[in-house]
Design an enzyme around this catalytic site. Structure first.
Site, PDB file in Angstrom:
ATOM      1  N   GLY A 191       7.557  -2.657   6.174  1.00 20.94           N
ATOM      2  CA  GLY A 191       8.109  -4.332   6.542  1.00 20.94           C
ATOM      3  C   GLY A 191       7.514  -4.631   6.523  1.00 20.94           C
ATOM      4  O   GLY A 191       5.735  -4.792   6.638  1.00 20.94           O
ATOM      5  N   GLN A 192       7.266  -6.254   6.751  1.00 18.13           N
ATOM      6  CA  GLN A 192       6.010  -7.145   6.108  1.00 18.13           C
ATOM      7  C   GLN A 192       4.937  -6.965   7.473  1.00 18.13           C
ATOM      8  O   GLN A 192       3.807  -7.474   7.290  1.00 18.13           O
ATOM      9  CB  GLN A 192       6.755  -8.881   6.317  1.00 18.13           C
ATOM     10  CG  GLN A 192       7.541  -9.603   6.001  1.00 18.13           C
ATOM     11  CD  GLN A 192       7.392 -11.062   6.063  1.00 18.13           C
ATOM     12  OE1 GLN A 192       5.964 -11.946   5.585  1.00 18.13           O
ATOM     13  NE2 GLN A 192       8.131 -11.458   7.023  1.00 18.13           N
ATOM     14  N   GLY A 242       4.870  -4.625   8.890  1.00 21.15           N
ATOM     15  CA  GLY A 242       3.664  -3.270   9.003  1.00 21.15           C
ATOM     16  C   GLY A 242       2.727  -3.254   8.048  1.00 21.15           C
ATOM     17  O   GLY A 242       1.410  -2.960   8.359  1.00 21.15           O
ATOM     18  N   ASN A 254      13.470  -8.103  16.864  1.00 17.95           N
ATOM     19  CA  ASN A 254      14.394  -9.043  17.701  1.00 17.95           C
ATOM     20  C   ASN A 254      15.901  -8.434  17.354  1.00 17.95           C
ATOM     21  O   ASN A 254      15.979  -7.576  17.179  1.00 17.95           O
ATOM     22  CB  ASN A 254      13.788 -10.297  17.015  1.00 17.95           C
ATOM     23  CG  ASN A 254      12.639 -11.453  17.519  1.00 17.95           C
ATOM     24  OD1 ASN A 254      12.523 -11.007  18.268  1.00 17.95           O
ATOM     25  ND2 ASN A 254      11.901 -11.688  16.137  1.00 17.95           N
ATOM     26  N   ASP A 312       3.817 -15.695  21.287  1.00 23.01           N
ATOM     27  CA  ASP A 312       3.946 -16.743  22.231  1.00 23.01           C
ATOM     28  C   ASP A 312       2.759 -16.938  22.529  1.00 23.01           C
ATOM     29  O   ASP A 312       2.420 -18.388  22.635  1.00 23.01           O
ATOM     30  CB  ASP A 312       5.273 -16.853  22.511  1.00 23.01           C
ATOM     31  CG  ASP A 312       5.861 -16.029  21.992  1.00 23.01           C
ATOM     32  OD1 ASP A 312       6.873 -16.238  21.519  1.00 23.01           O
ATOM     33  OD2 ASP A 312       6.559 -14.853  22.517  1.00 23.01           O
ATOM     34  N   ARG A 339       0.306 -18.792  20.273  1.00 16.95           N
ATOM     35  CA  ARG A 339       0.285 -19.940  19.786  1.00 16.95           C
ATOM     36  C   ARG A 339      -0.218 -20.855  21.344  1.00 16.95           C
ATOM     37  O   ARG A 339      -0.646 -21.678  20.706  1.00 16.95           O
ATOM     38  CB  ARG A 339       2.620 -19.735  19.446  1.00 16.95           C
ATOM     39  CG  ARG A 339       2.058 -18.793  18.115  1.00 16.95           C
ATOM     40  CD  ARG A 339       3.905 -18.621  17.363  1.00 16.95           C
ATOM     41  NE  ARG A 339       4.199 -18.587  16.334  1.00 16.95           N
ATOM     42  CZ  ARG A 339       5.292 -17.827  16.509  1.00 16.95           C
ATOM     43  NH1 ARG A 339       6.025 -17.935  16.855  1.00 16.95           N
ATOM     44  NH2 ARG A 339       5.276 -17.370  15.196  1.00 16.95           N
ATOM     45  N   HIS A 396      11.301 -13.644  24.624  1.00 18.60           N
ATOM     46  CA  HIS A 396      10.793 -13.984  23.145  1.00 18.60           C
ATOM     47  C   HIS A 396      11.720 -14.848  22.680  1.00 18.60           C
ATOM     48  O   HIS A 396      12.439 -14.074  22.341  1.00 18.60           O
ATOM     49  CB  HIS A 396       9.834 -13.263  22.144  1.00 18.60           C
ATOM     50  CG  HIS A 396      10.063 -13.260  21.077  1.00 18.60           C
ATOM     51  ND1 HIS A 396       8.657 -13.620  20.803  1.00 18.60           N
ATOM     52  CD2 HIS A 396      10.323 -13.092  20.194  1.00 18.60           C
ATOM     53  CE1 HIS A 396       8.900 -14.284  18.977  1.00 18.60           C
ATOM     54  NE2 HIS A 396       9.808 -13.341  18.909  1.00 18.60           N
TER      55      HIS A 396
HETATM   56  P1  NAX Z   1      10.827  -6.885   8.155  1.00 18.44           P
HETATM   57  O1  NAX Z   1      11.755  -7.151   6.859  1.00 18.44           O
HETATM   58  O2  NAX Z   1       9.360  -7.493   6.111  1.00 18.44           O
HETATM   59  O3  NAX Z   1      10.806  -5.332   7.847  1.00 18.44           O
HETATM   60  C1  NAX Z   1      11.581  -4.720   8.743  1.00 18.44           C
HETATM   61  C2  NAX Z   1      11.207  -2.912   8.000  1.00 18.44           C
HETATM   62  O4  NAX Z   1      11.678  -2.326   9.308  1.00 18.44           O
HETATM   63  C3  NAX Z   1      11.749  -2.452   6.782  1.00 18.44           C
HETATM   64  O5  NAX Z   1      11.532  -2.175   6.117  1.00 18.44           O
HETATM   65  C4  NAX Z   1      12.978  -2.336   7.241  1.00 18.44           C
HETATM   66  O6  NAX Z   1      13.520  -0.691   6.397  1.00 18.44           O
HETATM   67  C5  NAX Z   1      12.299  -1.738   8.548  1.00 18.44           C
HETATM   68  N1  NAX Z   1      14.134  -0.588   9.469  1.00 18.44           N
HETATM   69  C6  NAX Z   1      15.452  -1.060   9.850  1.00 18.44           C
HETATM   70  N2  NAX Z   1      15.661  -1.142  11.164  1.00 18.44           N
HETATM   71  C7  NAX Z   1      14.659   0.805  10.752  1.00 18.44           C
HETATM   72  C8  NAX Z   1      15.292   1.346  11.304  1.00 18.44           C
HETATM   73  N3  NAX Z   1      16.273   1.503  12.325  1.00 18.44           N
HETATM   74  N4  NAX Z   1      14.126   2.140  11.887  1.00 18.44           N
HETATM   75  C9  NAX Z   1      12.868   2.362  10.638  1.00 18.44           C
HETATM   76  N5  NAX Z   1      12.320   1.226   9.865  1.00 18.44           N
HETATM   77  C10 NAX Z   1      13.578   0.157  10.264  1.00 18.44           C
HETATM   78  O7  NAX Z   1      10.567  -8.058   8.403  1.00 18.44           O
HETATM   79  P2  NAX Z   1       8.917  -7.575   9.447  1.00 18.44           P
HETATM   80  O8  NAX Z   1       9.336  -9.749   9.363  1.00 18.44           O
HETATM   81  O9  NAX Z   1       7.861  -6.811   9.186  1.00 18.44           O
HETATM   82  O10 NAX Z   1       9.585  -8.175  10.901  1.00 18.44           O
HETATM   83  C11 NAX Z   1       9.877  -7.083  11.887  1.00 18.44           C
HETATM   84  C12 NAX Z   1      10.406  -7.646  12.817  1.00 18.44           C
HETATM   85  O11 NAX Z   1      10.035  -8.528  13.924  1.00 18.44           O
HETATM   86  C13 NAX Z   1      11.973  -8.249  13.323  1.00 18.44           C
HETATM   87  O12 NAX Z   1      12.819  -7.951  14.080  1.00 18.44           O
HETATM   88  C14 NAX Z   1      11.617  -9.735  14.084  1.00 18.44           C
HETATM   89  O13 NAX Z   1      12.651 -10.177  13.852  1.00 18.44           O
HETATM   90  C15 NAX Z   1       9.960  -9.114  14.331  1.00 18.44           C
HETATM   91  N6  NAX Z   1       9.674  -9.989  14.728  1.00 18.44           N
HETATM   92  C16 NAX Z   1       9.174  -9.999  16.255  1.00 18.44           C
HETATM   93  C17 NAX Z   1       8.469 -11.302  16.671  1.00 18.44           C
HETATM   94  C18 NAX Z   1       7.871 -11.169  18.321  1.00 18.44           C
HETATM   95  O14 NAX Z   1       6.637 -12.153  18.920  1.00 18.44           O
HETATM   96  N7  NAX Z   1       8.149 -10.481  18.781  1.00 18.44           N
HETATM   97  C19 NAX Z   1       7.706 -12.102  15.757  1.00 18.44           C
HETATM   98  C20 NAX Z   1       7.694 -11.635  14.184  1.00 18.44           C
HETATM   99  C21 NAX Z   1       8.930 -11.669  13.682  1.00 18.44           C
HETATM  100  O15 NAX Z   1       9.443 -12.586  13.407  1.00 18.44           O
END
Ligand code: NAX
Length: 328
Positions: free
Chosen positions: A14-15, A17, A133, A161, A164, A189
């Site tokens: 993902g992004q 990652g 999240n 957070d 930021r 969060h």
């Molecule tokens: P992306 O959708 O770009 O990447 C997520 C990746 O996870 C995808 O490649 C997907 O195939 C994979 N995935 C989904 N379910 C899975 C599972 N059960 N096992 C293994 N891989 C799995 O999202 P991205 O922008 O990388 O964000 C990832 C997560 O971080 C999201 O839930 C997002 O809401 C959360 N965030 C949390 C933040 C925080 O401060 N705690 C801030 C940034 C972000 O918003």
């Protein structure tokens, strides 16, 4: 040469990652003398596995001297095998028309399974950081699903957070961001988090006295930090990725290597401090040393702060109640 540390990362293609793995492999998270083995988990779908393969090819092409091995898999028990550190980034995003409750339940399934896999195969002192999240509640679910691991091993990311808030404060007070200490972000969060700079100092002097603007605090600063994620999506068309990866690196680096007496914010299972019920994964001020974190205790909580803490706690309790039936 040190023994390699096994770092599991979920959602590796993902992004976040993509912004994270190269920095871990170059030694920014665990030290420039610490070899790592990356154990990368992605969904079994063809597209996800192909994307993961591409990321692994790029990691190989960097020829990082510290990268002692890479495993790519769709099986949590392979990804978490003997893991020293586990970054749980992958999560189910909110789809169109999906309610918050459904999002919680979909993620509960993922984090129940991943918690059970960690319980079964990870090192007993594995350090788990949940980024996906809703991060606090996902960390709570993983912790509850791993009864044989110490609950202190499970943390959620509040560091973005925290960072930021630091940056907003530095701009407002016209001071260097690196000079600010003793900032706290309490709670979940989510936009209900409470960034609290009442104790913050700049080169030993009170930051609150320098800013001295209660209206800015309540009506600009707190909402701005809370809504920063949404503002990034609005501007970029995509959610925060590089800054989230950076915060994950800060969180694990400080946990493993120590914060040298500095306060940092971690989402951790409450020990009952500040009236937060035991076990709730809550953003607290901590210091870290020798791989352990310690809550900064006995800070005075005024009426404004208590209200803000109560609000973010109420949201977490509601989330917890929403998944309680799955956790036995
Ligand atoms: P992306 O959708 O770009 O990447 C997520 C990746 O996870 C995808 O490649 C997907 O195939 C994979 N995935 C989904 N379910 C899975 C599972 N059960 N096992 C293994 N891989 C799995 O999202 P991205 O922008 O990388 O964000 C990832 C997560 O971080 C999201 O839930 C997002 O809401 C959360 N965030 C949390 C933040 C925080 O401060 N705690 C801030 C940034 C972000 O918003």
């Amino acid at each position: 040469m040190k023994t390699p540390v096994r770092v599991a990362v979920t959602g590796a293609a993902g992004q976040i990652g993509y912004a994270l793995l190269f920095r871990i492999a170059s030694g920014e998270m665990l030290g420039k003398d610490q070899p790592v083995i990356l154990q990368l988990l992605e969904l079994p779908m063809e597209k996800a596995q192909a994307a993961l393969k591409g990321v692994i090819m790029e990691l190989e092409d960097c020829a990082f001297p510290l990268l002692a091995g890479i495993i790519g898999t769709d099986d949590p028990e392979v990804a978490f095998k003997d893991a020293d550190v586990a970054l749980l980034v992958g999560a189910r995003p909110r789809g169109p028309g999906m309610e918050r409750k459904d999002l919680l339940l979909e993620n509960a399934k993922i984090f129940t399974a991943q918690g059970a896999a960690l319980n079964k195969v990870a090192k007993r002192d594995v350090k788990v950081l949940v980024v996906g999240n809703p991060a606090n509640t996902n960390a709570y679910i993983a912790m509850k699903s791993a009864p044989d691991l110490p609950k202190e091993n499970f943390t959620a990311m509040l560091r973005l957070d925290h960072n930021r808030a630091l940056s907003q404060l530095a701009a407002k007070a016209n001071v260097a961001v690196g000079d600010i200490e003793k900032l706290v972000v309490w709670g979940n969060h989510s936009p209900t988090m409470y960034p609290d700079y009442r104790f913050a100092t700049v080169k030993g002097e009170s930051l609150k006295d320098k800013i001295n603007d209660a209206d800015w605090n309540a009506n600009e600063f707190i909402p701005k930090v809370g809504k920063r994620g949404a503002a990034i999506i609005e501007a970029r068309g995509l959610s925060s990725a590089a800054s989230a990866a950076n915060a994950a690196i800060d969180h694990i680096r400080d946990w493993v290597l120590g914060s040298n007496g500095k306060w940092v914010t971690m989402g951790i299972p409450s020990d009952g401090s500040y009236g937060i019920p035991e076990g709730v994964i809550f953003g607290f001020p901590v210091t870290t040393e020798n791989g352990k974190y310690t809550i900064v205790k006995d800070l005075p909580i005024d009426e404004f702060s208590q209200k803000a803490i109560d609000k973010t706690l109420a949201e977490l309790e509601e989330e917890r109640a929403g998944v309680a039936h799955l956790l036995g």
